[in-house]
Design an enzyme around this catalytic site. Structure first.
Site, short mmCIF file in Angstrom:
data_model
loop_
_atom_site.label_atom_id
_atom_site.label_comp_id
_atom_site.label_asym_id
_atom_site.label_seq_id
_atom_site.Cartn_x
_atom_site.Cartn_y
_atom_site.Cartn_z
N LYS A 47 0.84 -1.22 0.00
CA LYS A 47 0.00 0.00 0.00
C LYS A 47 0.87 1.26 0.00
CE LYS A 47 -1.84 -1.16 4.00
NZ LYS A 47 -1.08 -2.39 4.34
N ARG B 66 -0.05 -8.43 13.92
CA ARG B 66 -0.64 -7.51 12.94
C ARG B 66 -1.48 -8.27 11.93
NH1 ARG B 66 4.74 -4.65 11.04
NH2 ARG B 66 3.44 -3.52 9.57
N ARG C 77 -9.95 0.37 9.00
CA ARG C 77 -9.43 -0.95 9.34
C ARG C 77 -10.43 -1.77 10.13
NH1 ARG C 77 -3.60 0.38 9.14
NH2 ARG C 77 -2.42 -1.48 9.57
N ARG D 5 12.33 -4.45 5.10
CA ARG D 5 11.96 -3.07 4.75
C ARG D 5 12.82 -2.04 5.50
NH1 ARG D 5 5.89 -1.11 5.34
NH2 ARG D 5 6.08 -2.03 7.40
N ARG E 69 11.26 0.00 11.12
CA ARG E 69 10.16 0.25 12.06
C ARG E 69 10.23 -0.74 13.22
NH1 ARG E 69 4.73 0.77 8.53
NH2 ARG E 69 3.93 -0.52 10.21
P1 AP5 Z 1 4.96 -1.44 1.89
O1 AP5 Z 1 4.43 -0.81 0.65
O2 AP5 Z 1 5.78 -0.56 2.78
O3 AP5 Z 1 3.79 -2.17 2.69
P2 AP5 Z 1 2.43 -1.62 3.32
O4 AP5 Z 1 1.30 -2.36 2.69
O5 AP5 Z 1 2.40 -0.12 3.27
O6 AP5 Z 1 2.61 -2.18 4.80
P3 AP5 Z 1 2.60 -1.52 6.23
O7 AP5 Z 1 3.44 -2.43 7.09
O8 AP5 Z 1 3.05 -0.09 6.21
O9 AP5 Z 1 1.12 -1.62 6.58
P4 AP5 Z 1 0.47 -1.77 7.91
O10 AP5 Z 1 -0.92 -1.70 7.47
O11 AP5 Z 1 0.82 -2.91 8.77
O12 AP5 Z 1 1.09 -0.55 8.76
P5 AP5 Z 1 0.52 0.86 9.16
O13 AP5 Z 1 1.65 1.81 9.19
O14 AP5 Z 1 -0.69 1.22 8.37
O15 AP5 Z 1 5.83 -2.71 1.46
C1 AP5 Z 1 6.54 -3.48 2.41
C2 AP5 Z 1 7.93 -3.85 1.87
O16 AP5 Z 1 7.79 -4.68 0.72
C3 AP5 Z 1 8.77 -2.65 1.43
O17 AP5 Z 1 10.09 -2.84 1.82
C4 AP5 Z 1 8.63 -2.62 -0.10
O18 AP5 Z 1 9.79 -2.11 -0.72
C5 AP5 Z 1 8.40 -4.09 -0.43
N1 AP5 Z 1 7.43 -4.25 -1.53
C6 AP5 Z 1 6.28 -3.52 -1.74
N2 AP5 Z 1 5.63 -3.99 -2.84
C7 AP5 Z 1 6.37 -5.04 -3.30
C8 AP5 Z 1 6.20 -5.93 -4.41
N3 AP5 Z 1 5.14 -5.84 -5.23
N4 AP5 Z 1 7.15 -6.90 -4.59
C9 AP5 Z 1 8.22 -7.02 -3.74
N5 AP5 Z 1 8.43 -6.16 -2.68
C10 AP5 Z 1 7.52 -5.20 -2.47
O19 AP5 Z 1 -0.02 0.59 10.65
C11 AP5 Z 1 0.86 0.39 11.74
C12 AP5 Z 1 0.09 0.31 13.04
O20 AP5 Z 1 -0.64 1.55 13.27
C13 AP5 Z 1 -1.01 -0.76 13.10
O21 AP5 Z 1 -0.49 -2.02 13.48
C14 AP5 Z 1 -1.97 -0.17 14.17
O22 AP5 Z 1 -1.48 -0.36 15.48
C15 AP5 Z 1 -1.91 1.32 13.87
N6 AP5 Z 1 -2.96 1.76 12.95
C16 AP5 Z 1 -2.77 2.29 11.70
N7 AP5 Z 1 -3.94 2.58 11.12
C17 AP5 Z 1 -4.91 2.23 12.00
C18 AP5 Z 1 -6.33 2.27 11.96
N8 AP5 Z 1 -7.00 2.73 10.89
N9 AP5 Z 1 -7.02 1.80 13.05
C19 AP5 Z 1 -6.38 1.35 14.13
N10 AP5 Z 1 -5.03 1.27 14.23
C20 AP5 Z 1 -4.29 1.72 13.18
#
Ligand code: AP5
Length: 241
Positions: free
Chosen positions: A40, A198, A115, A154, A187
């Site tokens: 994402k 997660r 979410r 990452r 991270r």
């Molecule tokens: P990347 O694009 O960085 O992945 P992502 O989908 O953005 O994953 P996140 O880990 O950021 O999502 P998340 O939902 O767990 O975390 P968030 O910050 O929202 O890709 C990952 C890696 O793979 C990178 O190194 C990239 O280079 C590589 N890659 C990407 N695409 C690729 C491909 N096609 N092929 C190969 N490699 C690839 O949330 C964190 C925390 O915040 C949550 O756990 C929760 O506690 C809290 N939180 C956030 N939002 C909410 C909400 N709405 N409600 C409640 N709690 C929340």
């Protein structure tokens, strides 16, 4: 407001050209949904530039609040460290506020929100008040087995949000941002152990959100296990249809 006389001409021209290009783009309100590491955050900046949208990533906003030790950050930290979701009220509040930014004028990309079904319902209410609605939900569908390698490899440039991967998208110099030369970080929640929780939160609380939007006929499924460029091509096909 900054004094425009102090802004270099090249920067002014670049911004002017960007705004002219953006004026011909259709408004879009998008949700990106998928498990941790599904891509994402990788695809968001590309979509943002193409359609002149604002990128609202609740995870990034919460991490900034934690780093700044704001009251919101203090409340969010414990859940985030454990890989659990932060309370609905906290995230709904930050999204409601963020959507009012001028950069969201042509629409937004919601990355990591909603979410839970409660968050999705609250978002519908917020948009209804503005006479708006979500246009598309991009579902980053991927098998859990691929995600550990993506998450543990990452590296992030904190101030720009640029993301690298030791194997799939390595920086030119290990540990260093290509653009600024600043150090990259990992991270705190990007460990195999926290990923488990997660993913558990994703399957239990967030997958029902995909059903919620599927019933409204708004979901486009992507093959998120494909290489990044192929995923970008799929996104472009969905958004231009
Ligand atoms: P990347 O694009 O960085 O992945 P992502 O989908 O953005 O994953 P996140 O880990 O950021 O999502 P998340 O939902 O767990 O975390 P968030 O910050 O929202 O890709 C990952 C890696 O793979 C990178 O190194 C990239 O280079 C590589 N890659 C990407 N695409 C690729 C491909 N096609 N092929 C190969 N490699 C690839 O949330 C964190 C925390 O915040 C949550 O756990 C929760 O506690 C809290 N939180 C956030 N939002 C909410 C909400 N709405 N409600 C409640 N709690 C929340």
């Amino acid at each position: 407001m900054a004094n425009l006389e102090d802004v270099p001409s090249l920067d002014l021209m670049t911004e002017l050209l960007r705004r002219m290009k953006c004026s011909s783009k259709p408004d879009k309100r998008l949700i990106l949904i998928g498990p941790p590491g599904s891509g994402k955050g990788t695809q968001s900046p590309i979509i943002k530039d193409e359609y002149c949208l604002c990128h609202l990533a609740t995870g990034d906003m919460l991490r900034a609040a934690v780093a700044a030790k704001t009251p919101l950050g203090v409340k969010a930290k414990e859940a985030m460290d454990k890989g659990e979701l932060v309370s609905d009220d906290l995230v709904v509040g930050i999204i409601d506020e963020a959507m009012k930014k001028p950069s969201c004028q042509k629409g937004f990309i919601l990355d990591g929100f909603p979410r839970t079904v409660v968050q999705a319902q609250k978002l519908d209410e917020m948009l209804e008040k503005q006479g708006a609605k979500v246009d598309k939900v991009l579902n980053f569908a991927i098998n859990d087995a691929i995600l550990e390698e993506r998450i543990t490899g990452r590296w992030i440039h904190p101030s720009s949000g640029r993301t690298y991967h030791t194997k799939y998208a390595p920086p030119k110099v290990p540990g260093i941002d290509d653009v600024t030369g600043e150090p990259l970080i990992q991270r705190k929640d990007d460990t195999a152990a926290v990923l488990k929780s997660r993913l558990e939160s994703f399957h239990r609380q967030t997958e029902p959100v995909i059903d919620y939007y599927s019933k409204k006929g708004m979901v486009a499924d992507l093959h998120a296990e494909k290489p990044p460029k192929e995923v970008t091509a799929e996104v472009q096909t969905v958004l231009s249809s």
